[in-house]
Design a protein around this motif. Structure first.
Motif, PDB file in Angstrom:
ATOM      1  N   UNK A 241      -7.435  14.540  -4.901  1.00 17.35           N
ATOM      2  CA  UNK A 241      -7.659  15.912  -5.327  1.00 17.35           C
ATOM      3  C   UNK A 241      -8.324  16.677  -4.197  1.00 17.35           C
ATOM      4  N   UNK A 242      -7.753  17.833  -3.864  1.00 14.43           N
ATOM      5  CA  UNK A 242      -8.341  18.751  -2.892  1.00 14.43           C
ATOM      6  C   UNK A 242      -8.729  19.995  -3.670  1.00 14.43           C
ATOM      7  N   UNK A 243     -10.031  20.226  -3.805  1.00 16.10           N
ATOM      8  CA  UNK A 243     -10.534  21.308  -4.642  1.00 16.10           C
ATOM      9  C   UNK A 243     -11.291  22.324  -3.795  1.00 16.10           C
ATOM     10  N   UNK A 244     -10.830  23.567  -3.815  1.00 16.51           N
ATOM     11  CA  UNK A 244     -11.456  24.638  -3.037  1.00 16.51           C
ATOM     12  C   UNK A 244     -11.609  24.253  -1.570  1.00 16.51           C
ATOM     13  N   UNK A 245     -10.518  23.774  -0.998  1.00 17.45           N
ATOM     14  CA  UNK A 245     -10.458  23.467   0.434  1.00 17.45           C
ATOM     15  C   UNK A 245      -9.734  24.613   1.124  1.00 17.45           C
ATOM     16  N   UNK A 246     -10.325  25.116   2.197  1.00 18.32           N
ATOM     17  CA  UNK A 246      -9.766  26.242   2.941  1.00 18.32           C
ATOM     18  C   UNK A 246      -9.453  25.826   4.374  1.00 18.32           C
TER      19      UNK A 246
ATOM     20  N   UNK B 171     -20.085  21.253  11.132  1.00 19.44           N
ATOM     21  CA  UNK B 171     -20.030  19.861  11.579  1.00 19.44           C
ATOM     22  C   UNK B 171     -18.797  19.685  12.454  1.00 19.44           C
ATOM     23  N   UNK B 172     -18.982  19.040  13.604  1.00 16.07           N
ATOM     24  CA  UNK B 172     -17.860  18.729  14.484  1.00 16.07           C
ATOM     25  C   UNK B 172     -17.577  17.238  14.380  1.00 16.07           C
ATOM     26  N   UNK B 173     -16.330  16.914  14.053  1.00 17.41           N
ATOM     27  CA  UNK B 173     -15.935  15.523  13.880  1.00 17.41           C
ATOM     28  C   UNK B 173     -15.190  15.033  15.123  1.00 17.41           C
ATOM     29  N   UNK B 174     -15.664  13.942  15.706  1.00 19.33           N
ATOM     30  CA  UNK B 174     -14.973  13.353  16.853  1.00 19.33           C
ATOM     31  C   UNK B 174     -14.096  12.176  16.426  1.00 19.33           C
ATOM     32  N   UNK B 175     -14.208  11.783  15.165  1.00 19.15           N
ATOM     33  CA  UNK B 175     -13.382  10.717  14.611  1.00 19.15           C
ATOM     34  C   UNK B 175     -13.096  11.042  13.153  1.00 19.15           C
ATOM     35  N   UNK B 176     -12.001  10.526  12.642  1.00 17.39           N
ATOM     36  CA  UNK B 176     -11.613  10.775  11.257  1.00 17.39           C
ATOM     37  C   UNK B 176     -12.683  10.287  10.294  1.00 17.39           C
ATOM     38  N   UNK B 177     -13.042  11.146   9.343  1.00 18.41           N
ATOM     39  CA  UNK B 177     -13.999  10.740   8.319  1.00 18.41           C
ATOM     40  C   UNK B 177     -13.230  10.211   7.117  1.00 18.41           C
ATOM     41  N   UNK B 178     -13.503   8.978   6.730  1.00 21.71           N
ATOM     42  CA  UNK B 178     -12.804   8.346   5.614  1.00 21.71           C
ATOM     43  C   UNK B 178     -13.603   8.540   4.333  1.00 21.71           C
ATOM     44  N   UNK B 179     -12.878   8.935   3.291  1.00 30.74           N
ATOM     45  CA  UNK B 179     -13.524   9.308   2.035  1.00 30.74           C
ATOM     46  C   UNK B 179     -13.021   8.410   0.913  1.00 30.74           C
ATOM     47  N   UNK B 180     -13.968   7.808   0.190  1.00 24.15           N
ATOM     48  CA  UNK B 180     -13.687   7.084  -1.045  1.00 24.15           C
ATOM     49  C   UNK B 180     -14.622   7.667  -2.100  1.00 24.15           C
ATOM     50  N   UNK B 181     -14.117   7.962  -3.265  1.00 20.86           N
ATOM     51  CA  UNK B 181     -14.943   8.634  -4.254  1.00 20.86           C
ATOM     52  C   UNK B 181     -14.874  10.141  -4.057  1.00 20.86           C
ATOM     53  N   UNK B 182     -16.029  10.816  -4.124  1.00 28.27           N
ATOM     54  CA  UNK B 182     -16.081  12.278  -4.046  1.00 28.27           C
ATOM     55  C   UNK B 182     -16.898  12.713  -2.840  1.00 28.27           C
TER      56      UNK B 182
ATOM     57  N   UNK C 253     -11.880  15.583  -2.363  1.00 31.17           N
ATOM     58  CA  UNK C 253     -12.501  16.374  -1.298  1.00 31.17           C
ATOM     59  C   UNK C 253     -12.639  17.791  -1.830  1.00 31.17           C
ATOM     60  N   UNK C 254     -13.860  18.335  -1.815  1.00 29.23           N
ATOM     61  CA  UNK C 254     -14.066  19.636  -2.438  1.00 29.23           C
ATOM     62  C   UNK C 254     -15.040  20.485  -1.628  1.00 29.23           C
ATOM     63  N   UNK C 255     -14.875  21.810  -1.773  1.00 27.72           N
ATOM     64  CA  UNK C 255     -15.782  22.785  -1.168  1.00 27.72           C
ATOM     65  C   UNK C 255     -15.959  22.556   0.328  1.00 27.72           C
ATOM     66  N   UNK C 256     -14.819  22.480   1.007  1.00 25.67           N
ATOM     67  CA  UNK C 256     -14.800  22.232   2.440  1.00 25.67           C
ATOM     68  C   UNK C 256     -14.013  23.334   3.133  1.00 25.67           C
TER      69      UNK C 256
ATOM     70  N   UNK D 199     -18.326  16.240  -1.579  1.00 21.39           N
ATOM     71  CA  UNK D 199     -18.545  17.668  -1.802  1.00 21.39           C
ATOM     72  C   UNK D 199     -19.158  18.241  -0.535  1.00 21.39           C
ATOM     73  N   UNK D 200     -18.373  19.027   0.186  1.00 22.43           N
ATOM     74  CA  UNK D 200     -18.844  19.565   1.452  1.00 22.43           C
ATOM     75  C   UNK D 200     -19.836  20.694   1.317  1.00 22.43           C
ATOM     76  N   UNK D 201     -20.031  21.220   0.097  1.00 22.75           N
ATOM     77  CA  UNK D 201     -21.004  22.293  -0.137  1.00 22.75           C
ATOM     78  C   UNK D 201     -20.812  23.442   0.840  1.00 22.75           C
ATOM     79  N   UNK D 202     -19.575  23.799   1.059  1.00 20.06           N
ATOM     80  CA  UNK D 202     -19.172  24.934   1.906  1.00 20.06           C
ATOM     81  C   UNK D 202     -19.486  24.694   3.386  1.00 20.06           C
ATOM     82  N   UNK D 203     -19.436  23.463   3.835  1.00 20.49           N
ATOM     83  CA  UNK D 203     -19.592  23.160   5.254  1.00 20.49           C
ATOM     84  C   UNK D 203     -18.269  23.370   5.970  1.00 20.49           C
ATOM     85  N   UNK D 204     -18.326  23.934   7.170  1.00 18.52           N
ATOM     86  CA  UNK D 204     -17.129  24.081   7.993  1.00 18.52           C
ATOM     87  C   UNK D 204     -17.043  22.883   8.940  1.00 18.52           C
ATOM     88  N   UNK D 205     -15.880  22.216   8.926  1.00 16.91           N
ATOM     89  CA  UNK D 205     -15.626  21.073   9.801  1.00 16.91           C
ATOM     90  C   UNK D 205     -14.572  21.456  10.832  1.00 16.91           C
ATOM     91  N   UNK D 206     -14.821  21.073  12.077  1.00 13.16           N
ATOM     92  CA  UNK D 206     -13.838  21.262  13.138  1.00 13.16           C
ATOM     93  C   UNK D 206     -13.720  19.969  13.937  1.00 13.16           C
TER      94      UNK D 206
END
Length: 282
Positions: free
Chosen positions: A130-135, A64-75, A110-113, A77-84
């Motif tokens: 919480x940042x869980x399994x973020x690479x 997934x390519x982000x052109x704007x900041x993604x705001x997160x409330x709650x959880x 934010x997890x599995x990202x 789970x990126x399910x191993x998606x790569x974001x650039x």
């Protein structure tokens, strides 16, 4: 060892310098692959071009390519998606001023990202998070910044890893307690820096547990002893540094008009709370 700016790594190099530590990278890959297995993901893959640190991360399940900041409330789970980053969050180099890929509200997870390159200013936590399994495959301007204003704020980085940070990996600009556990970093100026020249003065507590740091590197934690900051280290391993050049805990006097002043380093039972045996160099 190259001495870096005490201003929490906020200044970045303008030209990217390749970092090559082949043997140490192999050790890092094993460490991160083990973390991936524990997280229940697929077998890790090595990413990064020739001349850069090789970081073993979970196999990306999508892009997934982000052109704007993604705001997160709650959880989230990126399910191993790569974001650039793209558009305003894209571009090469390590220039400052770009926003983060993710901005986390108080209490968010934010997890599995996987954050690829470019990752802009990484992740920004506005409160406890919480940042869980973020690479981070290439830290770029910074991996994450913790900005909560409450002394009760709790930030947790659990699992994951980061490579190729010219300056600071985790910028601790807010108040509260930051714990980094089961984490690996390769190529860094500082792993965690407690801000010494921010507009507001906070006490900050840092905990490192089961962290593997592969050189080149400057220091693991920088804290401001005059603000009452503390750093607790346990189960920390520094790879590729038998000469013990990496500083586990560096104390500063926070800015009083001319910028932070470097003080002593090493365990002292007051601010740098660890024993020599808590940090292994090899």
């Amino acid at each position: 060892m190259t001495v870096r700016s005490p201003h929490s790594g906020h200044r970045r190099r303008q030209n990217r310098t390749p970092l090559i530590v082949a043997a140490a990278a192999g050790v890092l890959a094993v460490t991160l692959a083990a973390q991936v297995a524990l997280a229940g993901g697929e077998q890790g893959t090595a990413t990064g071009g020739a001349g850069a640190h090789v970081l073993a991360v979970p196999r990306a399940a999508g892009e997934v390519r982000l052109t704007a900041t993604r705001r997160v409330a709650g959880v989230l789970d990126g399910a191993r998606t790569r974001f650039t980053g793209a558009g305003a969050l894209g571009g090469g180099g390590r220039q400052a001023g770009r926003g983060p890929l993710f901005e986390l509200a108080d209490g968010a997870v934010l997890k599995n990202v996987i954050l690829g390159a470019p990752a802009a200013d990484g992740v920004r936590c506005l409160g406890s998070c919480t940042l869980e399994n973020v690479f981070w495959e290439d830290v770029g301007e910074g991996a994450a910044a913790f900005l909560g204003r409450s002394a009760d704020a709790v930030y947790t980085v659990s699992g994951g890893g980061a490579a190729d940070a010219a300056g600071t990996v985790f910028r601790f600009d807010g108040a509260g307690t930051l714990t980094v556990r089961d984490f690996a970093v390769a190529g860094f100026g500082e792993l965690v820096r407690s801000c010494g020249d921010c507009g507001e003065r906070f006490r900050r507590d840092v905990v490192l547990e089961n962290v593997t740091a592969t050189v080149p590197g400057g220091r693991l934690v920088g804290i401001n002893s005059d603000f009452g900051d503390t750093a607790r280290l346990g189960g920390v391993t520094v790879v590729g540094d038998p000469g013990r050049d990496v500083v586990p805990c560096q104390k500063f006097a926070g800015a009083t008009g001319g910028g932070p002043v470097r003080l002593g380093a090493g365990p002292d039972g007051v601010n740098c709370l660890f024993e020599e045996s808590d940090v292994t160099f090899r």
